[in-house]
Scaffold this motif. Structure first.
Motif, short mmCIF file in Angstrom:
data_model
loop_
_atom_site.label_atom_id
_atom_site.label_comp_id
_atom_site.label_asym_id
_atom_site.label_seq_id
_atom_site.Cartn_x
_atom_site.Cartn_y
_atom_site.Cartn_z
N LEU A 1 40.52 -39.63 37.80
CA LEU A 1 40.48 -40.13 36.00
C LEU A 1 39.76 -39.49 35.48
O LEU A 1 39.21 -38.12 36.13
CB LEU A 1 39.33 -41.36 35.83
CG LEU A 1 39.73 -42.76 36.69
CD1 LEU A 1 38.86 -43.59 36.31
CD2 LEU A 1 41.18 -43.11 36.90
N ILE B 1 33.56 -45.76 33.23
CA ILE B 1 33.63 -46.82 33.87
C ILE B 1 31.76 -46.85 34.77
O ILE B 1 31.06 -47.71 35.42
CB ILE B 1 34.81 -46.73 34.16
CG1 ILE B 1 35.47 -46.73 33.70
CG2 ILE B 1 34.54 -48.22 35.99
CD1 ILE B 1 37.17 -47.08 34.70
N LEU C 1 37.89 -53.06 37.06
CA LEU C 1 38.04 -51.82 36.86
C LEU C 1 36.89 -51.61 38.06
O LEU C 1 37.37 -50.20 38.49
CB LEU C 1 36.50 -51.09 36.09
CG LEU C 1 38.22 -51.65 34.47
CD1 LEU C 1 36.58 -51.66 33.02
CD2 LEU C 1 38.44 -50.65 34.57
N GLU D 1 39.90 -50.83 41.03
CA GLU D 1 40.61 -50.27 40.96
C GLU D 1 40.36 -48.68 40.81
O GLU D 1 40.62 -47.56 41.94
CB GLU D 1 40.92 -49.81 38.83
CG GLU D 1 42.26 -50.83 38.65
CD GLU D 1 43.33 -50.39 39.35
OE1 GLU D 1 43.65 -49.04 39.47
OE2 GLU D 1 43.46 -51.39 40.10
N VAL D 2 38.73 -48.30 40.53
CA VAL D 2 37.53 -47.33 40.77
C VAL D 2 37.67 -47.13 42.70
O VAL D 2 37.63 -46.26 42.84
CB VAL D 2 36.69 -47.28 40.33
CG1 VAL D 2 36.49 -46.86 38.70
CG2 VAL D 2 35.89 -48.29 40.75
N ASN E 1 46.39 -43.72 38.49
CA ASN E 1 45.56 -43.89 37.71
C ASN E 1 46.70 -44.96 36.17
O ASN E 1 45.31 -45.25 35.42
CB ASN E 1 44.39 -43.06 37.18
CG ASN E 1 45.36 -42.11 36.17
OD1 ASN E 1 45.48 -42.22 35.82
ND2 ASN E 1 44.31 -40.90 35.90
N ASN F 1 47.17 -47.71 36.44
CA ASN F 1 46.30 -49.37 35.94
C ASN F 1 45.72 -49.18 34.87
O ASN F 1 45.38 -49.91 33.93
CB ASN F 1 46.79 -49.75 37.50
CG ASN F 1 47.14 -51.32 37.44
OD1 ASN F 1 48.15 -51.80 36.39
ND2 ASN F 1 46.28 -52.06 37.87
N VAL F 2 44.60 -48.02 35.25
CA VAL F 2 43.52 -48.29 34.56
C VAL F 2 43.76 -47.78 33.25
O VAL F 2 43.60 -48.33 31.85
CB VAL F 2 42.88 -47.51 35.20
CG1 VAL F 2 41.30 -46.41 34.24
CG2 VAL F 2 41.89 -47.43 36.17
N ASP F 3 44.99 -46.64 33.04
CA ASP F 3 45.15 -46.36 31.81
C ASP F 3 46.10 -47.58 30.90
O ASP F 3 46.08 -47.92 29.32
CB ASP F 3 46.67 -45.15 31.34
CG ASP F 3 45.66 -43.86 32.29
OD1 ASP F 3 44.34 -44.11 31.77
OD2 ASP F 3 46.33 -43.00 32.66
N TRP G 1 45.57 -51.16 31.49
CA TRP G 1 44.69 -51.82 31.37
C TRP G 1 43.79 -51.12 29.77
O TRP G 1 43.33 -52.17 28.85
CB TRP G 1 43.39 -51.66 31.99
CG TRP G 1 41.98 -52.74 31.95
CD1 TRP G 1 42.08 -53.93 32.07
CD2 TRP G 1 40.88 -52.90 31.36
NE1 TRP G 1 40.73 -54.74 31.62
CE2 TRP G 1 40.42 -53.42 31.07
CE3 TRP G 1 39.85 -51.34 30.57
CZ2 TRP G 1 39.19 -53.62 30.38
CZ3 TRP G 1 39.29 -50.82 30.30
CH2 TRP G 1 38.66 -52.20 29.97
#
Length: 289
Positions: A178, A186, A221, A224-225, A262, A264-266, A268
């Protein structure tokens, strides 16, 4: 915009793949660097297994411990970053020796401090052995290291006093799954749960969708991480020890690489910003009406 999706199946599949390279015996390790890499990779794998065991089954979320999931995810980020620090490609043997011995000296001092507080005597055989090995040799190796000698006296003193376990500012080629800013945000969120800071105490039971950092979003989160940083750690480990790759199929290696994405985090973050913008628009409209 649709909501970002929980990648539950992907996490469980990635953990199953990671188990295939988990080898608790050390007979196949031939260098100190490989040994440290192995320990860190296996620690990340064990944390991810614990994460899946804590993940609630459908309909079984009455006693959901989202804070523990957050703590595990935070630890996996840390392991990933320490792995890079210890096993950074292209560093000299002198640089690696400094990093390794700083770790060893820090471990020795912490071990002695804990055993002393627990009441173990100074002549305890474990304490004596560590004083002769980790304590004496690590300190000597550090003091004789040419890179250590080139540091300013204040930094040298801090190292010998074991104020730092890792000299992370020395990493030249840090890999960020990330962006540095997003990772920091995060990591800070997850650390609140680890340390029982107010944010960590309040967000585990906050379910309002208006709250960006509610329990559900923190779980998202955390998952995801765990996926992204476990995948990145596995990729780094396989690259460092090519023989490990022989334990995996071509499809499994491709899957690991794919899970480090990454997006999916972007997605979100964009969704939550868009959600807040829409609510703000409707609130203003209501005021005008």
């Amino acid at each position: 915009m649709e909501e970002a999706k929980f990648r539950t199946r992907e996490l469980f599949d990635l953990v199953d793949i990671s188990k295939r390279i988990f080898q608790p015996n050390n007979y196949d390790v031939t260098t100190v660097r490989s040994l440290v890499a192995k320990r860190l990779a296996e620690k990340a794998i064990l944390h991810s297994i614990s994460f899946t065991r804590l993940w609630p089954a459908y309909g079984e979320d009455e006693f959901l411990d989202s804070s523990s999931l957050a703590s595990i995810a935070r630890n996996i980020i840390e392991i990933h970053n320490v792995f890079q620090y210890v096993c950074e490609r292209g560093i000299s043997e002198e640089e690696f020796d400094l990093r390794y011995n700083v770790m060893e000296l820090h471990q020795y001092n912490d071990l002695i401090r804990v055993l002393t507080k627990l009441g173990f005597p100074d002549d305890d055989e474990i304490i004596v052995a560590h004083k002769l090995n980790s304590g004496f040799y690590s300190r000597r190796n550090i003091e004789e290291n040419s890179i250590f000698k080139s540091l300013d006296l204040k930094k040298q003193k801090a190292i010998l006093q074991t104020k730092e376990a890792y000299l992370k500012e020395r990493i030249k080629n840090k890999i960020n799954p990330l962006t540095q800013e997003v990772e920091s945000g995060i990591y800070n969120l997850l650390s609140n749960s680890l340390h029982s800071f107010p944010l960590g105490v309040s967000n585990y039971n906050s379910y309002s969708d208006m709250y960006h950092l509610n329990s559900l979003n923190m779980m998202f989160l955390s998952m995801e991480v765990t996926i992204i940083y476990l995948a990145s750690t596995l990729s780094l480990y396989i690259r460092l020890r090519p023989k490990i790759s022989k334990l995996l199929t071509k499809d499994e290696k491709e899957y690991i690489k794919k899970m480090g994405n990454n997006s999916n985090v972007d997605y979100w973050i964009k969704y939550r910003i868009d959600y807040a913008d829409k609510r703000r628009f409707f609130s203003y409209k209501q005021l005008e009406d």
